[in-house]
Design an enzyme around this catalytic site. Sequence first.
Site, mmCIF file in Angstrom:
data_model
loop_
_atom_site.group_PDB
_atom_site.id
_atom_site.type_symbol
_atom_site.label_atom_id
_atom_site.label_comp_id
_atom_site.label_asym_id
_atom_site.label_seq_id
_atom_site.Cartn_x
_atom_site.Cartn_y
_atom_site.Cartn_z
ATOM 1 N N LYS A 63 -6.898 -6.552 11.873
ATOM 2 C CA LYS A 63 -5.987 -7.657 12.159
ATOM 3 C C LYS A 63 -4.836 -7.094 12.980
ATOM 4 C CE LYS A 63 -3.883 -6.956 7.592
ATOM 5 N NZ LYS A 63 -3.606 -7.564 6.272
ATOM 6 N N PRO A 64 -4.037 -7.946 13.621
ATOM 7 C CA PRO A 64 -2.955 -7.435 14.478
ATOM 8 C C PRO A 64 -1.972 -6.521 13.754
ATOM 9 C CG PRO A 64 -3.349 -9.749 14.950
ATOM 10 C CD PRO A 64 -4.175 -9.418 13.741
ATOM 11 N N ASN A 101 -2.686 -4.276 11.727
ATOM 12 C CA ASN A 101 -3.296 -2.957 11.586
ATOM 13 C C ASN A 101 -3.656 -2.326 12.925
ATOM 14 O OD1 ASN A 101 -3.085 -2.989 8.817
ATOM 15 N ND2 ASN A 101 -5.143 -3.801 8.480
ATOM 16 N N ASP A 135 -10.772 -4.712 7.499
ATOM 17 C CA ASP A 135 -9.484 -5.416 7.448
ATOM 18 C C ASP A 135 -8.781 -5.336 8.799
ATOM 19 O OD1 ASP A 135 -7.523 -6.964 6.284
ATOM 20 O OD2 ASP A 135 -6.414 -5.256 5.480
ATOM 21 N N ASP A 192 -4.503 1.731 8.916
ATOM 22 C CA ASP A 192 -4.802 1.218 7.581
ATOM 23 C C ASP A 192 -6.290 1.070 7.314
ATOM 24 O OD1 ASP A 192 -4.621 0.292 5.067
ATOM 25 O OD2 ASP A 192 -3.277 -1.376 5.492
ATOM 26 N N MET A 220 0.804 -1.214 0.000
ATOM 27 C CA MET A 220 0.000 0.000 0.000
ATOM 28 C C MET A 220 0.843 1.273 0.000
ATOM 29 S SD MET A 220 -3.143 0.123 -0.452
ATOM 30 C CE MET A 220 -3.482 1.743 0.226
#
Length: 888
Positions: A140-141, A143, A138, A156, A23
């Site tokens: 998750k660890p 982020n 999205d 993110d 990204m």
Amino acid sequence: MPLARGALLGPYRIDAEIGAGGMGHVFRATDTRLDRAVAIKILPEHRWADPQLRHRFEREARALSSLSHPNLCPLYDIGEIAQSGGAVPYLVMELLEGETLRDRIDAGRIGTRKALMWAAQIAHGLAAAHQKGVIHRDLKPENVFITQGELLKILDFGLATTQQTGAGSATLVRTEPGMVMGTAHYMSPEQVRGELLDARSDIFSLGIVLYEMITGSVPFHARSVVETMNAILVEDPPDLGPIPEAAEEIVWRCLEKDPTRRFSSASDLAFALEGAAKSVTSATPAPVRRRSSAPAPVTKPSMRTRVIVLGIMAIAIAAAAVLSRGTFDSPEPEPPRIRTLTYSGRDNSPAASPDGRLIAYVSSRDGRRRIWLKQLADGTEAAITAGPEDSAPRFAPDGSVLLFTRTEDGVSAIYRVAVVGGEPRKLIDNAFDGDWSPDGKQIAFIRSRTNGPERFSTLCIASTNGGAIREIAASSKEELFTPRWSPTGTVLAATRSPHETGPAAILVIDLVSGDKQLLSRKEKHGMLSGAAWTADGEALVYAELEALASSGLPRRRGSSVIVLHEIESGRARVLLRNPHSAADTVDIVGPGRIVFSEDLTRQNLQEVTFDGSRTPRWLSRGMSVDRQPSYARGGKSVVFASDRGGNVDIWELMLDSGSSSRITDHDGIDWDPHPTADGKSLFWSSNRSGHFEVWTSAFDGANPQQATQDGVDAENPSLPASVDWIFYDSSNPTKDGLWRISRAGGPARLIVAAETIHPEVSADGKYVAYQRPEAGGSQAVDVVRVADGKVFPLATNISGVNALRARWIGATHTIAFRATDVDGTIALFSQEFREGVDTTSTRRQLTRSDPDAIPETFALSPDGRKAIVAVVDEASGLMIVEGVEGVE
């Protein structure tokens, strides 16, 4: 896109590249205008022309621009870099120092309590995003970032979708069928299926993150992405291991396949997580970490080890043979099991039907306080009364009818309604907390009556067919609540709470002999709930709040025990401990089953302006109870009572920096602070002498001294700006009323001989405003002229508010107090005071109404333009405990 050190992007000077990925590149930079470090995110060079990536990047900018919360990484600025292939966008964000949650999980163990607290922070961040219509998609660890101060921030938002929503509607986002948006291990079932998404999809993902923090592995994992996604759809997650049941229930509820069975909002989830974290202690068993499915290597024992092991086994076998003949013939009984019954966050006061199939309870989930029914078999819930102020449901002996209390225009009455619904019918005026006799022919209830200046709380009995009302007990010194008939119909029990801040008791009255008995444990405690009789009529079950401070709270809640108390012997046995019980009522559902209310209500301080020129500002935001604020240091700080240190003490918070410090530190209860106008001294109420008196000290808490000598209960000190007097309220049964005493000491002088609550003296010392309970159950605000004790009514017939707590606005003779608006929601109002004049027409609403942020105690700034409000943030639900030995 590589950028050299020192390169300029508008006002931003590049210092170093600190990360790169699909990204974009991330750089540390300096904002030359504000001389602060920032992070700059730029699309990678090979992705400039990718429309999908550009769209995702722009989506992140739009999402972040609408969000502002401590648990979200803020967006400072956006810009573009001009290139031959077209402009390349970049984002300017807060520079974070620390590590990602993935780094921390990979490093090893995260304790259960810390995992719950961190998950609560993530939930608060999601709640702020969801409130703006933003779904992360999205989570998750990788982020989630942990700063050096262990503040968690969600990163993110590149997959986030923003959609404007109307009031009361859900944010729904459709993922195109066949399009995988998100990381497979953390996707919700509806995300896998490409269905409509709402905020509950993020809640599922957070459940997976919490599961991984506790166990070290994700709950759904297979050899391929497709198989993992299939597991999310059809498989149950593995057991969590030995963790507290409250934490386990939260994880399982987050991971429900059906979104309707998850938490309805991230805000509700945050409350549950904080409550569970608060209940976890260092004695909680450590979770078993499952880092890998591979078996541990086996080490061959030495001969010496074998001998030792065989010796221990022989001893164990011999011991088992001896013990098997005695104590261990039968297995140890399992501890009681607790599970949640309701999830709206606005449920309390349960009552069980005689057959144990239905639970009636009070819920304000839709803004109206009314009676609901829940079927235990299938979980179905439905409202059966219309409200808006209904309470205290009780089943008739045959289970077909309910009694309940309805309050209208400040006056309570008892009604009946069929369980199948229909129009309620009024039975008894000026009455509340009704209960059927076992034969269904009589109703016991509570009512208030006055005799001159005295108000009596009375326990009464009336026939269901009408006729004369019989008074069984009356008191002008205590409040009686929740009468309960014994199974034989010959004994009544009622909860008794004294007017002074003291422990409650259960009053038991034999209707045949007239004998009375008080039940109370010797251990220190506060409020008691309404009681439930055991089937044999020999004992009562009730919830007992362990802290005396709970009696001063707007909701009767706190750490508690549920007690089985035998009537004849007086012996009491603790059945269960719970950190969040509410002392409204408990009931026995059947053999070994008890239903009660759990309350996670918190109070935090918020500063509001009366003209709405500034957005309300949170001064504290946690699971503590912060209340009774007063401005200090000329409006530069606020002093308040809080249990944040483990005990109720006086604290100070600086309004500019937000720093806080404890002023008093004593095992007793210190609360209700009042700083003097010159800022040199502090007055407060404390029971450090064994009962409540007014105390004083230097402003920093040094040299504390007892200022009053009431002997029973002197509280709520108030001092005028210009006169050297202390005004306070006494609940001493021999001298109940409003008193004043010189700051220099000497005898106290009675100003008003009546039930006066929360006195507040005007700045010039001429008048004192106070709260007065009315006979019908409503409240009033009166004003007394200090010079001669003449009383003037200001506001009467105020219903729906327990503690009015009037305050004078600056040096004026205008008074601010709590009351309900046209919708029944509590807010702050002002009203002018003029001797002998009805000034109701001058009443004005000062703060906006918010049923989810109810003001309790409050302080007014010296200029009268703003207030600091102790906001009540309610979260309550019904719990059922099963497997309780000795309860039928």
